[in-house]
Scaffold this motif. Structure first.
Motif, PDB file in Angstrom:
ATOM      1  N   ALA B  33       0.258  -1.477   0.348  1.00 42.71           N
ATOM      2  CA  ALA B  33      -0.270  -0.075   0.328  1.00 42.71           C
ATOM      3  C   ALA B  33       0.706   1.046   0.130  1.00 42.71           C
ATOM      4  CB  ALA B  33      -1.237  -0.035   1.324  1.00 42.71           C
ATOM      5  N   GLN B  34       0.133   2.542  -0.779  1.00 43.88           N
ATOM      6  CA  GLN B  34       1.068   3.891  -0.599  1.00 43.88           C
ATOM      7  C   GLN B  34       0.782   4.579  -0.697  1.00 43.88           C
ATOM      8  OE1 GLN B  34       1.967   4.503  -4.493  1.00 43.88           O
ATOM      9  NE2 GLN B  34       1.936   2.118  -5.449  1.00 43.88           N
ATOM     10  N   THR B  35       0.149   6.269   0.402  1.00 46.91           N
ATOM     11  CA  THR B  35      -0.523   6.904   0.480  1.00 46.91           C
ATOM     12  C   THR B  35       0.069   8.164   1.058  1.00 46.91           C
ATOM     13  OG1 THR B  35      -2.091   8.049   1.687  1.00 46.91           O
ATOM     14  CG2 THR B  35      -0.389   6.289   2.845  1.00 46.91           C
ATOM     15  N   THR B  36      -0.267   9.121   0.578  1.00 49.87           N
ATOM     16  CA  THR B  36       0.395  10.212  -0.160  1.00 49.87           C
ATOM     17  C   THR B  36       0.086  11.339   2.030  1.00 49.87           C
ATOM     18  OG1 THR B  36      -1.462  11.650  -1.073  1.00 49.87           O
ATOM     19  CG2 THR B  36       1.031  11.493  -1.646  1.00 49.87           C
ATOM     20  N   ASN B  37      -1.167  10.674   2.141  1.00 45.72           N
ATOM     21  CA  ASN B  37      -1.580  10.986   3.319  1.00 45.72           C
ATOM     22  C   ASN B  37      -1.452   9.737   4.921  1.00 45.72           C
ATOM     23  OD1 ASN B  37      -3.318  12.057   5.613  1.00 45.72           O
ATOM     24  ND2 ASN B  37      -5.496  12.144   4.434  1.00 45.72           N
ATOM     25  N   PRO B  38      -1.165  10.883   5.997  1.00 38.37           N
ATOM     26  CA  PRO B  38      -0.419  10.248   6.959  1.00 38.37           C
ATOM     27  C   PRO B  38      -2.058   9.619   7.979  1.00 38.37           C
ATOM     28  CG  PRO B  38      -0.486  12.932   6.990  1.00 38.37           C
ATOM     29  CD  PRO B  38      -0.211  12.436   5.764  1.00 38.37           C
ATOM     30  N   ASN B  39      -2.712  10.201   7.869  1.00 37.20           N
ATOM     31  CA  ASN B  39      -3.672   9.799   8.158  1.00 37.20           C
ATOM     32  C   ASN B  39      -4.868   8.842   8.070  1.00 37.20           C
ATOM     33  OD1 ASN B  39      -4.470  11.869  10.789  1.00 37.20           O
ATOM     34  ND2 ASN B  39      -4.281  13.145   8.782  1.00 37.20           N
ATOM     35  N   GLU B  40      -4.291   8.619   6.375  1.00 30.14           N
ATOM     36  CA  GLU B  40      -4.536   7.424   5.604  1.00 30.14           C
ATOM     37  C   GLU B  40      -3.916   6.209   5.606  1.00 30.14           C
ATOM     38  OE1 GLU B  40      -5.744   8.200   1.839  1.00 30.14           O
ATOM     39  OE2 GLU B  40      -5.282   6.095   1.146  1.00 30.14           O
ATOM     40  N   ALA B  41      -3.002   6.535   6.218  1.00 29.63           N
ATOM     41  CA  ALA B  41      -1.490   5.881   6.058  1.00 29.63           C
ATOM     42  C   ALA B  41      -1.985   4.616   8.513  1.00 29.63           C
ATOM     43  CB  ALA B  41      -0.033   6.612   6.603  1.00 29.63           C
ATOM     44  N   LEU B  42      -2.050   5.482   8.472  1.00 30.47           N
ATOM     45  CA  LEU B  42      -2.675   5.316   9.872  1.00 30.47           C
ATOM     46  C   LEU B  42      -3.770   4.176   9.947  1.00 30.47           C
ATOM     47  CD1 LEU B  42      -1.210   5.684  12.970  1.00 30.47           C
ATOM     48  CD2 LEU B  42      -3.069   6.988  12.912  1.00 30.47           C
ATOM     49  N   GLU B  43      -4.644   4.600   9.254  1.00 26.50           N
ATOM     50  CA  GLU B  43      -5.597   3.360   9.328  1.00 26.50           C
ATOM     51  C   GLU B  43      -4.942   1.981   8.367  1.00 26.50           C
ATOM     52  OE1 GLU B  43      -9.206   3.156   9.598  1.00 26.50           O
ATOM     53  OE2 GLU B  43      -7.998   5.227  11.054  1.00 26.50           O
ATOM     54  N   LEU B  44      -4.180   2.352   6.963  1.00 29.16           N
ATOM     55  CA  LEU B  44      -3.958   0.987   6.170  1.00 29.16           C
ATOM     56  C   LEU B  44      -3.379   0.584   6.922  1.00 29.16           C
ATOM     57  CD1 LEU B  44      -2.911   3.466   2.774  1.00 29.16           C
ATOM     58  CD2 LEU B  44      -4.828   1.504   2.981  1.00 29.16           C
ATOM     59  N   ILE B  45      -2.519   0.980   8.077  1.00 27.29           N
ATOM     60  CA  ILE B  45      -1.714   0.042   8.702  1.00 27.29           C
ATOM     61  C   ILE B  45      -2.615  -1.373  10.039  1.00 27.29           C
ATOM     62  CG2 ILE B  45      -0.648   0.195  11.105  1.00 27.29           C
ATOM     63  CD1 ILE B  45       1.394   2.167   9.378  1.00 27.29           C
ATOM     64  N   LYS B  46      -4.047  -0.227   9.963  1.00 28.93           N
ATOM     65  CA  LYS B  46      -5.037  -1.015  10.604  1.00 28.93           C
ATOM     66  C   LYS B  46      -5.121  -2.401   9.511  1.00 28.93           C
ATOM     67  CE  LYS B  46      -5.846   2.685  13.770  1.00 28.93           C
ATOM     68  NZ  LYS B  46      -6.843   4.194  13.867  1.00 28.93           N
ATOM     69  N   THR B  47      -5.757  -2.127   8.778  1.00 31.95           N
ATOM     70  CA  THR B  47      -6.487  -3.096   7.868  1.00 31.95           C
ATOM     71  C   THR B  47      -5.488  -3.909   7.395  1.00 31.95           C
ATOM     72  OG1 THR B  47      -6.406  -1.776   6.249  1.00 31.95           O
ATOM     73  CG2 THR B  47      -7.872  -1.752   7.486  1.00 31.95           C
ATOM     74  N   LYS B  48      -4.474  -2.961   6.600  1.00 33.90           N
ATOM     75  CA  LYS B  48      -3.234  -3.728   5.721  1.00 33.90           C
ATOM     76  C   LYS B  48      -2.604  -4.638   6.432  1.00 33.90           C
ATOM     77  CE  LYS B  48      -4.648  -2.760   1.597  1.00 33.90           C
ATOM     78  NZ  LYS B  48      -4.981  -2.729   0.408  1.00 33.90           N
ATOM     79  N   ASN B  49      -2.065  -4.552   7.842  1.00 37.40           N
ATOM     80  CA  ASN B  49      -1.064  -5.080   8.607  1.00 37.40           C
ATOM     81  C   ASN B  49       0.294  -5.792   8.084  1.00 37.40           C
ATOM     82  OD1 ASN B  49      -0.905  -5.664  11.476  1.00 37.40           O
ATOM     83  ND2 ASN B  49      -0.242  -7.935  11.014  1.00 37.40           N
ATOM     84  N   PRO B  50       1.137  -4.096   7.043  1.00 35.97           N
ATOM     85  CA  PRO B  50       2.511  -4.911   7.002  1.00 35.97           C
ATOM     86  C   PRO B  50       3.260  -4.945   7.749  1.00 35.97           C
ATOM     87  CG  PRO B  50       1.913  -1.865   6.735  1.00 35.97           C
ATOM     88  CD  PRO B  50       0.773  -3.073   7.780  1.00 35.97           C
ATOM     89  N   ALA B  51       4.366  -5.559   7.233  1.00 27.98           N
ATOM     90  CA  ALA B  51       5.706  -5.686   8.407  1.00 27.98           C
ATOM     91  C   ALA B  51       6.597  -4.256   8.673  1.00 27.98           C
ATOM     92  CB  ALA B  51       6.473  -6.631   7.675  1.00 27.98           C
ATOM     93  N   ILE B  52       6.621  -3.381   7.600  1.00 32.49           N
ATOM     94  CA  ILE B  52       7.411  -2.231   8.132  1.00 32.49           C
ATOM     95  C   ILE B  52       6.753  -1.264   7.454  1.00 32.49           C
ATOM     96  CG2 ILE B  52       9.499  -1.373   7.153  1.00 32.49           C
ATOM     97  CD1 ILE B  52      10.786  -4.392   6.621  1.00 32.49           C
ATOM     98  N   LEU B  53       7.156   0.004   7.609  1.00 31.43           N
ATOM     99  CA  LEU B  53       6.282   0.716   7.497  1.00 31.43           C
ATOM    100  C   LEU B  53       7.285   1.734   7.059  1.00 31.43           C
ATOM    101  CD1 LEU B  53       3.971   3.824   7.518  1.00 31.43           C
ATOM    102  CD2 LEU B  53       4.457   4.415   9.781  1.00 31.43           C
ATOM    103  N   ILE B  54       7.727   2.042   5.846  1.00 26.98           N
ATOM    104  CA  ILE B  54       8.658   3.727   5.586  1.00 26.98           C
ATOM    105  C   ILE B  54       7.787   4.636   5.608  1.00 26.98           C
ATOM    106  CG2 ILE B  54       9.550   4.587   3.623  1.00 26.98           C
ATOM    107  CD1 ILE B  54      10.400   1.478   2.602  1.00 26.98           C
TER     108      ILE B  54
END
Lengths: 212, 212
Positions: B33-54
């Motif tokens: 996943a990728q986004t330009t919106n940090p708040n959206e990033a937070l949501e994506l982390i909850k749903t997509k569950n990545p190993a690493i966040l850049i």
DNA sequence: ATTTATATCCGTGCCACTACGGATGTATGG
DNA sequence: CCATACATCCGTAGTGGCACGGATATAAAT
């Protein structure tokens, strides 16, 4: 391609032999001298002029810390890689101050050593992961204490900070948009709470508790 | 072998595209996943569950620092790699406190990024060389101040110590068998020499210079 | 020999801070 | 509902420290 010349000092003969054997297998590095005597190492650096010095930290006669300092003062271009059994904060800090270029633990793998030598020879720094973690603690720890033991209210902490910045009551009042009288009351309460009776004691308390 | 899942957030679209393209060529990592919106990033982390966040550091709406903190509090296992244009001390310290696992500069090479991701995925830490140098400064700098010269005379140091012990001028005079007036003069000279204008500043100076 | 730093001492006036003793409004929690 | 903590505000009286402007004596440095 010329091999990078390395000098090794470690007062444990076995360790010394091990590292030498390891580097002799490498195509990139060449051990041009080795010794168990740190004072002799200093002489060898003057005469042999290696690119990198690998040194143990705890040695009889001259510690790796002192050795590093002296090397850096007489030959600033010689890179120094510290090799240690321990990763305590004090030793690490002292080595950093001595100007070390890398710091790895003896229990780390051989490829870590080669990795470190490579980076260092490029003018970069290298630290074992455990060492990095300790460095991190040193940087962040003081800040962590800050949030722990404070009896003071948020407002009072603000006042303390401003007192610490050498503002007088009137100025503090202006900054916080409150009456000078209110500032005086806060002061009064702060002195009571912190069990201090003068600005001197208060500032000492504030520094101890990382408010300033 | 499963690829390591990575989520990227950066409010500069070009930068974001660049990193994504780079990682898409990698066999080890996969951008889920990728986004330009940090708040959206937070949501994506909850749903997509990545190993690493850049994550970028300076972003509109939610800074990389805040994002990191929040990620670490809701998903402590997610590793965070900070990507920044700047390597100033303050930002680095704040990121470290936020619990970041790596910090690299945007001007560093692509292999540095892959290097960092590899290390981090192994549970290790990774910092760019420039960042490490800044960390070093933070660790060693405060100690350097300690060794700086003290302009105060022996007598003045005595006075400073007693001020630090919360004595007033009269009491200090008694203790040192000198007139209260003399104490006042010393005080005056001390403030001048230390370039401070209140007891607050003086005590801070005294503590920094290990007088107290 | 003169300057500089140190250490000592003094007077006067002002104002910042302290001590003491109140008061009000707002949360918070038992 | 009442106690407690917090933050705000006020008055009066007293004093400690600061600013300013002196002075003297000694020792070291130039």
């Amino acid at each position: 391609m010329n091999k990078i010349e390395v000098l090794i000092v470690d007062d444990h003969q076995i360790m010394l032999d091990g590292i030498v054997a390891l580097l002799n297998r490498s195509k990139q590095f060449e051990v041009i001298a080795q010794t168990t005597n740190p004072n002799e190492a200093l002489e060898l650096i003057k005469t042999k002029n290696p690119a990198i010095l690998i040194t143990d930290i705890s040695m009889e006669g001259l510690s790796g810390i002192e050795l590093c300092k002296q090397v850096k003062s007489i030959k600033p271009d010689v890179k120094v890689l510290a090799l240690s059994m321990f990763n305590d904060k004090e030793t690490i800090t002292e080595m950093l101050e001595a100007g070390v270029d890398g710091y790895i633990l003896k229990n780390t793998g051989t490829e870590e050593l080669l990795n470190a030598l490579q980076k260092i020879s490029l003018g970069q720094l290298f630290f074992s992961n455990d060492v990095t973690i300790e460095m991190l603690k040193t940087i962040t720890q003081p800040k962590l204490v800050q949030t722990e033991p404070i009896n003071l209210t948020q407002r009072e902490v603000e006042i303390v900070k401003l007192i610490g910045d050498e503002f007088n009551n009137a100025q503090i009042g202006e900054k916080l948009f409150i009456s000078e009288r209110t500032v005086e009351t806060h002061r009064k309460n702060i002195f009571r709470k912190t069990n201090t009776k003068s600005v001197a004691g208060l500032i000492k308390y504030a520094i101890e508790n990382k408010i300033v």
